[in-house]
Design a protein around this motif. Structure first.
Motif, PDB file in Angstrom:
ATOM      1  N   ASN A   1       0.826  -1.211   0.000  1.00  0.00           N
ATOM      2  CA  ASN A   1       0.000   0.000   0.000  1.00  0.00           C
ATOM      3  C   ASN A   1       0.861   1.262   0.000  1.00  0.00           C
ATOM      4  O   ASN A   1       0.538   2.259  -0.659  1.00  0.00           O
ATOM      5  N   ALA A   2       1.971   1.220   0.754  1.00  0.00           N
ATOM      6  CA  ALA A   2       2.878   2.368   0.754  1.00  0.00           C
ATOM      7  C   ALA A   2       3.495   2.567  -0.624  1.00  0.00           C
ATOM      8  O   ALA A   2       3.643   3.704  -1.094  1.00  0.00           O
ATOM      9  N   TYR A   3       3.853   1.455  -1.271  1.00  0.00           N
ATOM     10  CA  TYR A   3       4.423   1.526  -2.625  1.00  0.00           C
ATOM     11  C   TYR A   3       3.438   2.164  -3.600  1.00  0.00           C
ATOM     12  O   TYR A   3       3.807   3.025  -4.413  1.00  0.00           O
ATOM     13  N   LYS A   4       2.166   1.751  -3.514  1.00  0.00           N
ATOM     14  CA  LYS A   4       1.162   2.314  -4.420  1.00  0.00           C
ATOM     15  C   LYS A   4       0.884   3.787  -4.096  1.00  0.00           C
ATOM     16  O   LYS A   4       0.557   4.569  -4.997  1.00  0.00           O
ATOM     17  N   TRP A   5       1.012   4.154  -2.814  1.00  0.00           N
ATOM     18  CA  TRP A   5       0.715   5.533  -2.423  1.00  0.00           C
ATOM     19  C   TRP A   5       1.790   6.503  -2.896  1.00  0.00           C
ATOM     20  O   TRP A   5       1.473   7.626  -3.310  1.00  0.00           O
ATOM     21  N   ILE A   6       3.039   6.084  -2.841  1.00  0.00           N
ATOM     22  CA  ILE A   6       4.131   6.999  -3.198  1.00  0.00           C
ATOM     23  C   ILE A   6       4.529   6.905  -4.670  1.00  0.00           C
ATOM     24  O   ILE A   6       5.257   7.772  -5.161  1.00  0.00           O
ATOM     25  N   THR A   7       4.046   5.870  -5.374  1.00  0.00           N
ATOM     26  CA  THR A   7       4.449   5.673  -6.769  1.00  0.00           C
ATOM     27  C   THR A   7       3.350   6.147  -7.702  1.00  0.00           C
ATOM     28  O   THR A   7       2.214   5.665  -7.634  1.00  0.00           O
ATOM     29  N   PRO A   8       3.633   7.081  -8.596  1.00  0.00           N
ATOM     30  CA  PRO A   8       2.622   7.536  -9.558  1.00  0.00           C
ATOM     31  C   PRO A   8       2.122   6.386 -10.438  1.00  0.00           C
ATOM     32  O   PRO A   8       2.835   5.404 -10.660  1.00  0.00           O
ATOM     33  N   GLN A   9       0.923   6.538 -10.950  1.00  0.00           N
ATOM     34  CA  GLN A   9       0.306   5.476 -11.736  1.00  0.00           C
ATOM     35  C   GLN A   9       1.137   5.102 -12.964  1.00  0.00           C
ATOM     36  O   GLN A   9       1.304   3.926 -13.282  1.00  0.00           O
TER      37      GLN A   9
END
Length: 327
Positions: free
Chosen positions: A73-81
């Protein structure tokens, strides 16, 4: 903000959900419940080590809840789509090396040529695989691995196993996974890249994992049956046909009200399969299997259509968000 079936996850989740949806009817219809999940009893010849497997399944679930999911979840939150999409395409492109090798080992030479072209196009025009250019020219992603190769060579599936951290597998899948790992360039790049690969895989599976938790009466049984159905689908290239045990059919018929039609008659004729009653039962059973197979196919197609609509909605939301940023 979470969206269903975002760009980099939509295709993979469509295939996973299609397999899961086919199995859900079998799983939910076949589970004998007594009120608690722990008390469910599901007999499976492919899972002789169920008690041990359930313990490993629980351990893996705890690791996922307390470690993998928060990090993902942290990876998805900080990484742009767009970066998530690029990472997915990059590792997916590297996987095609293994796909091509197994194409050849399975004597799928025409598909091997197409997959080689896909690998070449995405590695060059796609800037090392960051962009899936090959898909735009009609070269779709194929799924081939060494376990499928072993299945083509006639190696039996063996028992269902749940491995610590790694998850579901089979006796045939363990040597297959060893070969696939050795053939994947990511295995030799380094720990940071391998960690990124695992994060990407966990993020891509988010939708499917939530679906299992919410829909399954017994997540262990649901996962097992879905996994085995999916592996069988891959091993047979989707050509697996519904079948039933003829001996069981005969035993059932002998025990039923029409047993006389299948048993030896007064004339001493012991060839039960020549009796009209047997032929009628066999025809009815065949039609029933055809109806079930057709319904499964229809459900899978409708779910794929729904998944595509989610993907389109996600794309529209992305465009709307971009337009707001430009303002």
């Amino acid at each position: 903000m979470n969206r269903l079936h975002k760009g980099n996850r939509s295709v993979k989740i469509q295939h996973i959900f299609s397999a899961l949806l086919i199995v859900v009817v079998l799983t939910l219809g076949g589970c004998a419940t007594t009120g608690d999940v722990e008390q469910q009893t599901v007999v499976s010849k492919t899972d002789p080590y169920e008690n041990f497997n359930r313990k490993i399944f629980g351990f893996n679930d705890s690791v996922d809840n307390y470690v993998a999911e928060p990090v993902s979840n942290a990876y998805k939150w900080i990484t742009p789509q767009f970066m998530q999409t690029g990472v997915f395409n990059f590792f997916n492109n590297l996987k095609n090396i293994n796909v091509v090798i197994n194409d050849v080992l399975q004597a799928k030479f025409s598909q091997s040529a197409e997959d080689t072209g896909r690998l070449a196009i995405n590695s060059t025009l796609g800037l090392g695989g960051l962009f899936d250019v090959a898909k735009n020219v009609g070269l779709e992603q194929n799924e081939e691995d060494f376990e499928q190769t072993l299945a083509v060579w006639g190696v039996p599936q063996g028992s269902y196993l749940v491995l610590p951290i790694l998850g579901p597998s089979t006796a045939r899948g363990i040597p297959g996974a060893v070969f696939d790992t050795a053939a994947n360039p990511v295995s030799y790049i380094g720990m940071p890249v391998q960690l990124l690969s695992m994060l990407n895989a966990r993020a891509s599976a988010e939708g499917a994992l939530k679906f299992i938790d919410e829909a399954a009466l017994d997540p262990y049984v649901f996962t097992r049956e879905s996994f085995l159905q999916w592996r069988n689908h891959l091993a047979t290239d989707g050509k697996a046909e519904a079948s039933f045990d003829m001996d069981d059919l005969e035993d059932e018929s002998l025990d039923g009200d029409n047993g006389a039609a299948f048993s030896q008659d007064s004339s001493g004729d012991a060839n039960a399969s020549d009796k009209p009653g047997f032929a009628l039962r066999l025809d009815e059973k065949t039609k029933e299997i055809e109806r079930v197979s057709y319904s499964f196919s229809s459900v899978a197609q409708s779910f794929d259509a729904t998944a595509r609509s989610f993907e389109e909605a996600g794309n529209k939301l992305d465009e709307l968000e971009k337009s707001k940023r430009l303002r």
